[in-house]
Design a protein around this motif. Structure first.
Motif, PDB file in Angstrom:
ATOM      1  N   UNK A  84       9.007  -9.444   0.937  1.00 42.70           N
ATOM      2  CA  UNK A  84       8.920  -8.800  -0.373  1.00 42.70           C
ATOM      3  C   UNK A  84       8.462  -7.353  -0.238  1.00 42.70           C
ATOM      4  N   UNK A  85       7.522  -7.114   0.673  1.00 41.02           N
ATOM      5  CA  UNK A  85       7.108  -5.740   0.942  1.00 41.02           C
ATOM      6  C   UNK A  85       8.281  -4.917   1.463  1.00 41.02           C
ATOM      7  N   UNK A  86       9.074  -5.505   2.362  1.00 45.21           N
ATOM      8  CA  UNK A  86      10.198  -4.796   2.963  1.00 45.21           C
ATOM      9  C   UNK A  86      11.194  -4.313   1.906  1.00 45.21           C
ATOM     10  N   UNK A  87      11.567  -5.200   0.989  1.00 46.00           N
ATOM     11  CA  UNK A  87      12.533  -4.810  -0.038  1.00 46.00           C
ATOM     12  C   UNK A  87      11.936  -3.752  -0.960  1.00 46.00           C
ATOM     13  N   UNK A  88      10.684  -3.917  -1.320  1.00 41.61           N
ATOM     14  CA  UNK A  88      10.045  -2.952  -2.223  1.00 41.61           C
ATOM     15  C   UNK A  88       9.962  -1.566  -1.575  1.00 41.61           C
ATOM     16  N   UNK A 104      -0.956  -8.221  -2.708  1.00 44.10           N
ATOM     17  CA  UNK A 104      -2.145  -9.067  -2.686  1.00 44.10           C
ATOM     18  C   UNK A 104      -2.316  -9.651  -1.296  1.00 44.10           C
ATOM     19  N   UNK A 105      -3.509  -9.472  -0.714  1.00 42.58           N
ATOM     20  CA  UNK A 105      -3.801  -9.961   0.633  1.00 42.58           C
ATOM     21  C   UNK A 105      -4.941 -10.969   0.602  1.00 42.58           C
ATOM     22  N   UNK A 106      -4.680 -12.147   1.171  1.00 45.24           N
ATOM     23  CA  UNK A 106      -5.711 -13.181   1.249  1.00 45.24           C
ATOM     24  C   UNK A 106      -6.175 -13.430   2.675  1.00 45.24           C
ATOM     25  N   UNK A 115       3.278  -6.596   9.852  1.00 49.43           N
ATOM     26  CA  UNK A 115       2.622  -6.641   8.537  1.00 49.43           C
ATOM     27  C   UNK A 115       1.634  -5.505   8.313  1.00 49.43           C
ATOM     28  N   UNK A 116       0.918  -5.090   9.383  1.00 51.11           N
ATOM     29  CA  UNK A 116      -0.034  -3.974   9.226  1.00 51.11           C
ATOM     30  C   UNK A 116       0.699  -2.709   8.788  1.00 51.11           C
ATOM     31  N   UNK A 117       1.857  -2.466   9.411  1.00 47.83           N
ATOM     32  CA  UNK A 117       2.626  -1.275   9.037  1.00 47.83           C
ATOM     33  C   UNK A 117       3.100  -1.377   7.594  1.00 47.83           C
ATOM     34  N   UNK A 118       3.603  -2.546   7.217  1.00 49.33           N
ATOM     35  CA  UNK A 118       4.072  -2.736   5.842  1.00 49.33           C
ATOM     36  C   UNK A 118       2.937  -2.510   4.844  1.00 49.33           C
ATOM     37  N   UNK A 136      -7.613  -4.874   5.630  1.00 52.90           N
ATOM     38  CA  UNK A 136      -6.463  -4.128   5.112  1.00 52.90           C
ATOM     39  C   UNK A 136      -6.907  -2.795   4.507  1.00 52.90           C
ATOM     40  N   UNK A 137      -6.020  -1.785   4.524  1.00 53.57           N
ATOM     41  CA  UNK A 137      -6.363  -0.479   3.946  1.00 53.57           C
ATOM     42  C   UNK A 137      -6.049  -0.424   2.453  1.00 53.57           C
ATOM     43  N   UNK A 138      -6.553   0.620   1.815  1.00 53.80           N
ATOM     44  CA  UNK A 138      -6.197   0.946   0.432  1.00 53.80           C
ATOM     45  C   UNK A 138      -6.466  -0.186  -0.553  1.00 53.80           C
TER      46      UNK A 138
END
Length: 362
Positions: A84-88, A104-106, A115-118, A136-138
Protein backbone atom coordinates in the motif's frame (compact mmCIF):
# COMPACT_ATOMS: atom_id res chain seq x y z
CA UNK A 1 -26.98 5.84 -11.71
CA UNK A 2 -24.11 7.75 -13.32
CA UNK A 3 -25.77 11.03 -12.40
CA UNK A 4 -26.15 9.96 -8.79
CA UNK A 5 -22.48 8.85 -8.62
CA UNK A 6 -21.45 12.20 -10.10
CA UNK A 7 -23.35 14.04 -7.39
CA UNK A 8 -21.63 12.16 -4.55
CA UNK A 9 -18.93 14.16 -2.71
CA UNK A 10 -15.46 13.09 -3.77
CA UNK A 11 -13.53 11.22 -1.04
CA UNK A 12 -10.88 13.20 0.79
CA UNK A 13 -9.37 10.14 2.47
CA UNK A 14 -8.49 6.85 0.79
CA UNK A 15 -8.04 3.92 3.18
CA UNK A 16 -6.19 0.99 1.62
CA UNK A 17 -6.65 -2.74 2.21
CA UNK A 18 -4.75 -4.82 -0.34
CA UNK A 19 -4.49 -8.13 1.53
CA UNK A 20 -7.14 -10.67 0.40
CA UNK A 21 -6.90 -12.43 3.78
CA UNK A 22 -8.62 -10.98 6.85
CA UNK A 23 -5.69 -10.29 9.17
CA UNK A 24 -5.23 -8.29 12.35
CA UNK A 25 -4.38 -5.29 10.19
CA UNK A 26 -7.61 -5.85 8.25
CA UNK A 27 -9.59 -5.95 11.49
CA UNK A 28 -8.20 -2.65 12.77
CA UNK A 29 -8.66 -1.03 9.35
CA UNK A 30 -12.27 -2.18 9.20
CA UNK A 31 -13.13 -0.99 12.71
CA UNK A 32 -11.67 2.48 12.14
CA UNK A 33 -13.06 2.91 8.62
CA UNK A 34 -16.52 1.91 9.83
CA UNK A 35 -16.45 4.87 12.24
CA UNK A 36 -14.75 7.28 9.83
CA UNK A 37 -17.36 6.83 7.10
CA UNK A 38 -19.87 8.70 9.27
CA UNK A 39 -17.40 11.50 10.04
CA UNK A 40 -15.75 12.37 6.72
CA UNK A 41 -15.68 11.51 3.03
CA UNK A 42 -13.70 8.28 3.04
CA UNK A 43 -13.16 5.59 0.42
CA UNK A 44 -11.89 2.04 0.85
CA UNK A 45 -9.39 0.88 -1.77
CA UNK A 46 -8.67 -2.77 -2.57
CA UNK A 47 -10.40 -5.65 -0.78
CA UNK A 48 -13.83 -5.40 0.86
CA UNK A 49 -14.21 -5.03 4.62
CA UNK A 50 -17.43 -5.56 6.56
CA UNK A 51 -19.21 -2.36 7.53
CA UNK A 52 -17.04 -0.21 5.27
CA UNK A 53 -17.85 1.55 1.98
CA UNK A 54 -17.80 -0.64 -1.14
CA UNK A 55 -14.16 -0.84 -2.20
CA UNK A 56 -12.69 1.04 -5.14
CA UNK A 57 -10.16 -0.49 -7.49
CA UNK A 58 -6.63 0.90 -7.35
CA UNK A 59 -7.14 2.45 -10.78
CA UNK A 60 -10.35 4.18 -9.64
CA UNK A 61 -8.67 5.50 -6.50
CA UNK A 62 -5.87 7.02 -8.58
CA UNK A 63 -8.42 8.53 -10.94
CA UNK A 64 -10.32 10.13 -8.04
CA UNK A 65 -7.05 11.44 -6.60
CA UNK A 66 -6.17 13.42 -9.76
CA UNK A 67 -7.77 16.52 -8.27
CA UNK A 68 -7.81 18.02 -4.80
CA UNK A 69 -10.93 17.41 -2.71
CA UNK A 70 -13.26 20.34 -2.11
CA UNK A 71 -11.89 22.76 0.51
CA UNK A 72 -8.80 20.61 1.10
CA UNK A 73 -5.25 21.16 -0.22
CA UNK A 74 -4.71 17.47 -1.04
CA UNK A 75 -6.10 13.95 -0.69
CA UNK A 76 -4.87 11.67 2.08
CA UNK A 77 -4.01 8.02 1.54
CA UNK A 78 -3.90 6.05 4.79
CA UNK A 79 -1.78 2.94 4.35
CA UNK A 80 -0.73 0.10 6.64
CA UNK A 81 1.23 -2.39 4.48
CA UNK A 82 4.29 -2.34 2.23
CA UNK A 83 2.30 -2.85 -0.98
CA UNK A 84 0.00 0.00 0.00
CA UNK A 85 2.90 2.33 0.72
CA UNK A 86 4.42 1.46 -2.67
CA UNK A 87 1.31 2.41 -4.64
CA UNK A 88 0.78 5.60 -2.64
CA UNK A 89 4.40 6.71 -3.21
CA UNK A 90 4.03 5.95 -6.93
CA UNK A 91 0.82 8.01 -7.08
CA UNK A 92 2.36 10.95 -5.22
CA UNK A 93 5.91 11.02 -6.58
CA UNK A 94 5.67 9.54 -10.08
CA UNK A 95 2.16 10.51 -11.12
CA UNK A 96 2.46 13.74 -9.12
CA UNK A 97 -1.03 13.50 -7.68
CA UNK A 98 -2.09 15.92 -4.92
CA UNK A 99 -1.90 13.43 -2.07
CA UNK A 100 -0.15 13.00 1.27
CA UNK A 101 0.49 9.60 2.82
CA UNK A 102 -0.24 8.54 6.41
CA UNK A 103 1.18 5.23 7.64
CA UNK A 104 0.22 3.33 10.80
CA UNK A 105 3.06 1.31 12.37
CA UNK A 106 2.55 -1.29 15.09
CA UNK A 107 5.84 -3.21 14.81
CA UNK A 108 7.93 -3.23 17.97
CA UNK A 109 11.18 -4.13 16.24
CA UNK A 110 13.46 -2.72 13.57
CA UNK A 111 11.98 -3.01 10.09
CA UNK A 112 14.03 -4.56 7.28
CA UNK A 113 15.66 -2.28 4.68
CA UNK A 114 12.82 -2.04 2.14
CA UNK A 115 10.04 -1.17 4.64
CA UNK A 116 12.40 1.33 6.33
CA UNK A 117 12.88 3.12 3.02
CA UNK A 118 9.15 3.13 2.33
CA UNK A 119 8.34 4.47 5.79
CA UNK A 120 10.94 7.21 5.39
CA UNK A 121 8.86 8.53 2.47
CA UNK A 122 5.67 8.90 4.48
CA UNK A 123 4.28 12.37 5.18
CA UNK A 124 3.10 11.33 8.64
CA UNK A 125 3.46 8.20 10.74
CA UNK A 126 1.08 7.04 13.45
CA UNK A 127 2.54 4.56 15.97
CA UNK A 128 0.32 2.32 18.08
CA UNK A 129 2.63 2.48 21.11
CA UNK A 130 5.67 4.34 22.44
CA UNK A 131 7.88 1.35 21.69
CA UNK A 132 6.59 1.12 18.10
CA UNK A 133 7.30 4.85 17.73
CA UNK A 134 10.95 4.29 18.63
CA UNK A 135 11.52 2.24 15.47
CA UNK A 136 10.13 4.62 12.83
CA UNK A 137 10.73 8.25 11.76
CA UNK A 138 8.29 11.14 11.47
CA UNK A 139 5.85 9.93 14.13
CA UNK A 140 3.23 12.63 14.59
CA UNK A 141 0.97 10.79 17.01
CA UNK A 142 0.79 7.66 19.18
CA UNK A 143 -2.69 6.20 18.84
CA UNK A 144 -3.60 2.86 20.41
CA UNK A 145 -5.88 0.47 18.57
CA UNK A 146 -9.46 0.39 19.76
CA UNK A 147 -12.34 -2.08 19.89
CA UNK A 148 -15.68 -1.87 18.12
CA UNK A 149 -17.86 -1.88 21.24
CA UNK A 150 -21.00 -2.22 19.12
CA UNK A 151 -19.82 -5.73 18.17
CA UNK A 152 -17.77 -6.82 21.16
CA UNK A 153 -19.62 -6.69 24.48
CA UNK A 154 -20.39 -9.14 27.32
CA UNK A 155 -22.96 -11.89 26.87
CA UNK A 156 -25.89 -12.13 29.25
CA UNK A 157 -25.75 -15.92 28.94
CA UNK A 158 -22.30 -17.35 28.30
CA UNK A 159 -23.41 -21.00 28.47
CA UNK A 160 -26.14 -20.46 25.88
CA UNK A 161 -23.67 -18.79 23.52
CA UNK A 162 -21.29 -21.71 23.93
CA UNK A 163 -23.99 -24.34 23.39
CA UNK A 164 -24.77 -22.77 20.01
CA UNK A 165 -21.23 -23.54 18.83
CA UNK A 166 -21.91 -27.28 19.10
CA UNK A 167 -18.50 -27.79 20.70
CA UNK A 168 -18.01 -30.08 23.69
CA UNK A 169 -18.07 -28.70 27.23
CA UNK A 170 -19.66 -25.72 28.98
CA UNK A 171 -17.22 -23.00 27.91
CA UNK A 172 -14.24 -22.29 25.76
CA UNK A 173 -10.68 -21.15 26.36
CA UNK A 174 -9.71 -19.42 23.12
CA UNK A 175 -6.63 -18.26 21.32
CA UNK A 176 -7.01 -16.27 18.10
CA UNK A 177 -4.39 -16.00 15.40
CA UNK A 178 -2.73 -17.77 12.53
CA UNK A 179 -1.39 -21.23 13.34
CA UNK A 180 2.38 -20.73 13.37
CA UNK A 181 5.32 -20.66 15.79
CA UNK A 182 5.50 -16.84 16.01
CA UNK A 183 1.92 -16.76 17.29
CA UNK A 184 2.77 -19.35 19.95
CA UNK A 185 0.14 -21.88 18.88
CA UNK A 186 2.37 -24.65 20.21
CA UNK A 187 2.67 -22.88 23.56
CA UNK A 188 -1.11 -22.64 23.80
CA UNK A 189 -1.46 -26.35 23.03
CA UNK A 190 1.17 -27.30 25.63
CA UNK A 191 -0.52 -25.07 28.22
CA UNK A 192 -3.91 -26.64 27.48
CA UNK A 193 -2.55 -30.18 27.70
CA UNK A 194 -1.48 -29.37 31.27
CA UNK A 195 -4.56 -27.31 32.22
CA UNK A 196 -7.55 -29.18 30.79
CA UNK A 197 -7.38 -32.23 33.11
CA UNK A 198 -7.99 -29.73 35.94
CA UNK A 199 -10.80 -27.96 34.07
CA UNK A 200 -13.29 -30.72 33.17
CA UNK A 201 -15.95 -28.36 31.74
CA UNK A 202 -13.61 -26.51 29.36
CA UNK A 203 -12.67 -26.99 25.72
CA UNK A 204 -9.68 -25.20 24.19
CA UNK A 205 -10.17 -23.71 20.74
CA UNK A 206 -7.71 -22.29 18.23
CA UNK A 207 -9.28 -19.78 15.83
CA UNK A 208 -6.92 -19.09 12.96
CA UNK A 209 -5.93 -20.10 9.47
CA UNK A 210 -2.98 -22.35 8.63
CA UNK A 211 -0.83 -21.41 5.66
CA UNK A 212 0.65 -24.24 3.55
CA UNK A 213 4.14 -23.67 4.98
CA UNK A 214 2.78 -24.27 8.52
CA UNK A 215 0.76 -27.43 7.82
CA UNK A 216 3.52 -29.72 9.15
CA UNK A 217 3.71 -27.55 12.31
CA UNK A 218 -0.03 -28.02 12.82
CA UNK A 219 0.16 -31.78 12.21
CA UNK A 220 2.80 -32.13 14.91
CA UNK A 221 0.52 -30.31 17.32
CA UNK A 222 -2.42 -32.54 16.40
CA UNK A 223 -0.27 -35.61 17.07
CA UNK A 224 0.74 -34.17 20.45
CA UNK A 225 -2.91 -33.51 21.31
CA UNK A 226 -3.93 -37.03 20.28
CA UNK A 227 -1.12 -38.55 22.33
CA UNK A 228 -2.41 -36.62 25.37
CA UNK A 229 -5.90 -38.04 24.80
CA UNK A 230 -7.40 -34.58 24.28
CA UNK A 231 -8.42 -34.67 20.62
CA UNK A 232 -12.02 -33.82 21.56
CA UNK A 233 -11.03 -31.02 23.92
CA UNK A 234 -8.45 -29.07 21.91
CA UNK A 235 -9.96 -28.06 18.59
CA UNK A 236 -8.57 -26.26 15.54
CA UNK A 237 -11.44 -24.20 14.10
CA UNK A 238 -9.57 -22.75 11.12
CA UNK A 239 -10.12 -19.14 10.15
CA UNK A 240 -13.26 -17.79 11.81
CA UNK A 241 -15.10 -15.17 9.71
CA UNK A 242 -14.89 -11.78 11.39
CA UNK A 243 -18.66 -11.52 11.76
CA UNK A 244 -18.71 -14.80 13.74
CA UNK A 245 -15.90 -13.93 16.15
CA UNK A 246 -17.92 -11.86 18.67
CA UNK A 247 -20.40 -14.69 19.29
CA UNK A 248 -17.56 -17.18 19.68
CA UNK A 249 -15.77 -14.98 22.22
CA UNK A 250 -18.98 -14.54 24.20
CA UNK A 251 -19.18 -18.31 24.67
CA UNK A 252 -15.69 -18.43 26.20
CA UNK A 253 -14.45 -17.67 29.69
CA UNK A 254 -10.83 -16.77 28.96
CA UNK A 255 -8.63 -15.67 26.09
CA UNK A 256 -5.01 -16.80 25.95
CA UNK A 257 -2.41 -15.02 23.79
CA UNK A 258 1.09 -16.50 23.93
CA UNK A 259 2.90 -15.16 20.86
CA UNK A 260 6.67 -15.06 20.79
CA UNK A 261 6.37 -11.68 19.07
CA UNK A 262 3.44 -9.32 18.60
CA UNK A 263 3.32 -5.77 17.27
CA UNK A 264 0.24 -4.70 19.22
CA UNK A 265 -2.31 -7.51 19.51
CA UNK A 266 -5.97 -6.60 19.06
CA UNK A 267 -7.76 -9.87 19.86
CA UNK A 268 -7.13 -9.70 23.63
CA UNK A 269 -8.78 -6.28 23.62
CA UNK A 270 -11.78 -7.75 21.80
CA UNK A 271 -11.91 -10.51 24.39
CA UNK A 272 -11.71 -7.96 27.21
CA UNK A 273 -14.65 -6.04 25.76
CA UNK A 274 -16.63 -9.32 25.93
CA UNK A 275 -15.68 -9.74 29.60
CA UNK A 276 -12.95 -12.34 29.13
CA UNK A 277 -9.94 -12.25 31.46
CA UNK A 278 -6.65 -12.58 29.56
CA UNK A 279 -3.51 -14.63 30.05
CA UNK A 280 -0.84 -13.28 27.72
CA UNK A 281 2.89 -13.41 27.08
CA UNK A 282 5.16 -10.46 27.76
CA UNK A 283 5.18 -9.01 24.25
CA UNK A 284 3.09 -6.68 22.11
CA UNK A 285 1.10 -4.08 24.01
CA UNK A 286 -0.46 -6.69 26.30
CA UNK A 287 1.11 -5.57 29.57
CA UNK A 288 -0.16 -2.01 29.14
CA UNK A 289 -3.76 -2.65 28.16
CA UNK A 290 -4.14 -5.45 30.72
CA UNK A 291 -3.24 -2.80 33.31
CA UNK A 292 -0.82 -5.17 35.02
CA UNK A 293 0.86 -2.33 36.95
CA UNK A 294 -2.36 -1.69 38.92
CA UNK A 295 -3.29 -4.85 40.81
CA UNK A 296 -6.78 -3.58 41.64
CA UNK A 297 -7.58 -2.85 37.99
CA UNK A 298 -5.68 -5.67 36.27
CA UNK A 299 -7.56 -7.57 33.56
CA UNK A 300 -5.54 -10.77 33.64
CA UNK A 301 -2.02 -12.09 33.90
CA UNK A 302 1.22 -11.64 31.97
CA UNK A 303 3.61 -14.60 31.78
CA UNK A 304 7.18 -14.77 30.47
CA UNK A 305 7.33 -15.28 26.71
CA UNK A 306 7.66 -18.99 25.91
CA UNK A 307 6.64 -20.13 29.42
CA UNK A 308 3.62 -22.35 28.81
CA UNK A 309 3.86 -23.98 32.26
CA UNK A 310 3.26 -20.66 34.04
CA UNK A 311 0.52 -19.83 31.53
CA UNK A 312 -1.18 -23.13 32.34
CA UNK A 313 -1.05 -22.47 36.08
CA UNK A 314 -2.48 -18.97 35.65
CA UNK A 315 -5.32 -20.25 33.46
CA UNK A 316 -6.27 -22.89 36.02
CA UNK A 317 -6.08 -20.37 38.87
CA UNK A 318 -8.25 -17.94 36.95
CA UNK A 319 -10.95 -20.47 36.06
CA UNK A 320 -11.15 -22.19 39.44
CA UNK A 321 -11.40 -19.01 41.53
CA UNK A 322 -14.72 -17.26 40.93
CA UNK A 323 -13.74 -14.16 42.89
CA UNK A 324 -10.57 -13.72 40.81
CA UNK A 325 -12.47 -14.39 37.59
CA UNK A 326 -15.16 -11.82 38.44
CA UNK A 327 -12.54 -9.19 39.30
CA UNK A 328 -10.58 -9.65 36.07
CA UNK A 329 -13.75 -9.84 33.98
CA UNK A 330 -15.20 -6.63 35.41
CA UNK A 331 -11.88 -4.81 35.04
CA UNK A 332 -11.54 -6.01 31.44
CA UNK A 333 -14.94 -4.64 30.47
CA UNK A 334 -14.25 -1.29 32.14
CA UNK A 335 -10.77 -0.99 30.61
CA UNK A 336 -12.04 -1.65 27.09
CA UNK A 337 -14.89 0.84 27.45
CA UNK A 338 -12.94 3.62 29.12
CA UNK A 339 -9.61 3.51 27.24
CA UNK A 340 -9.85 1.42 24.09
CA UNK A 341 -12.94 2.38 22.10
CA UNK A 342 -12.44 2.43 18.33
CA UNK A 343 -14.40 5.69 18.29
CA UNK A 344 -11.58 7.33 20.25
CA UNK A 345 -9.01 5.79 17.90
CA UNK A 346 -10.83 7.07 14.79
CA UNK A 347 -11.22 10.54 16.30
CA UNK A 348 -7.49 10.73 17.03
CA UNK A 349 -6.63 9.55 13.50
CA UNK A 350 -8.97 12.15 12.00
CA UNK A 351 -7.09 14.81 13.96
CA UNK A 352 -3.86 13.69 12.26
CA UNK A 353 -5.57 14.24 8.90
CA UNK A 354 -6.82 17.69 9.93
CA UNK A 355 -3.37 18.68 11.18
CA UNK A 356 -1.87 17.67 7.84
CA UNK A 357 -4.43 19.65 5.89
CA UNK A 358 -4.07 22.69 8.15
CA UNK A 359 -0.26 22.62 7.93
CA UNK A 360 -0.46 23.41 4.22
CA UNK A 361 -3.39 25.81 4.42
CA UNK A 362 -1.56 27.92 7.02
Amino acid sequence: MRKLDFMKPKPAVFVTNFNPRFTGVSATTASVCKVQKSQLEVALVGKALSGCPSPLTKRKAISLSLKKPKDKPFNIWHVRRNSEMQLAIFARDVLRLPIRIVFTSAAQRRHSAWPRWLISKMDAVIATSKEAASFVPNVVSIIHHGVDLDRFYPSKNQKEKWSKTGILGEYGIITVGRVRPEKGTDLFVEAMIEALPKLPKATAIIAGATKPKDVSFKKKLEALIKEAGLAERIKFLGEVPSHNLPALLKGCRALVALPRYEGFGLTPLEGMACGLPIVASKTGYFEEFLNISDEKKACGKIVPTGDFQTASKEIVALLTNQELFDKFSSNAINQAKQKYSVFEEATAINKVYEDLWNSEIH
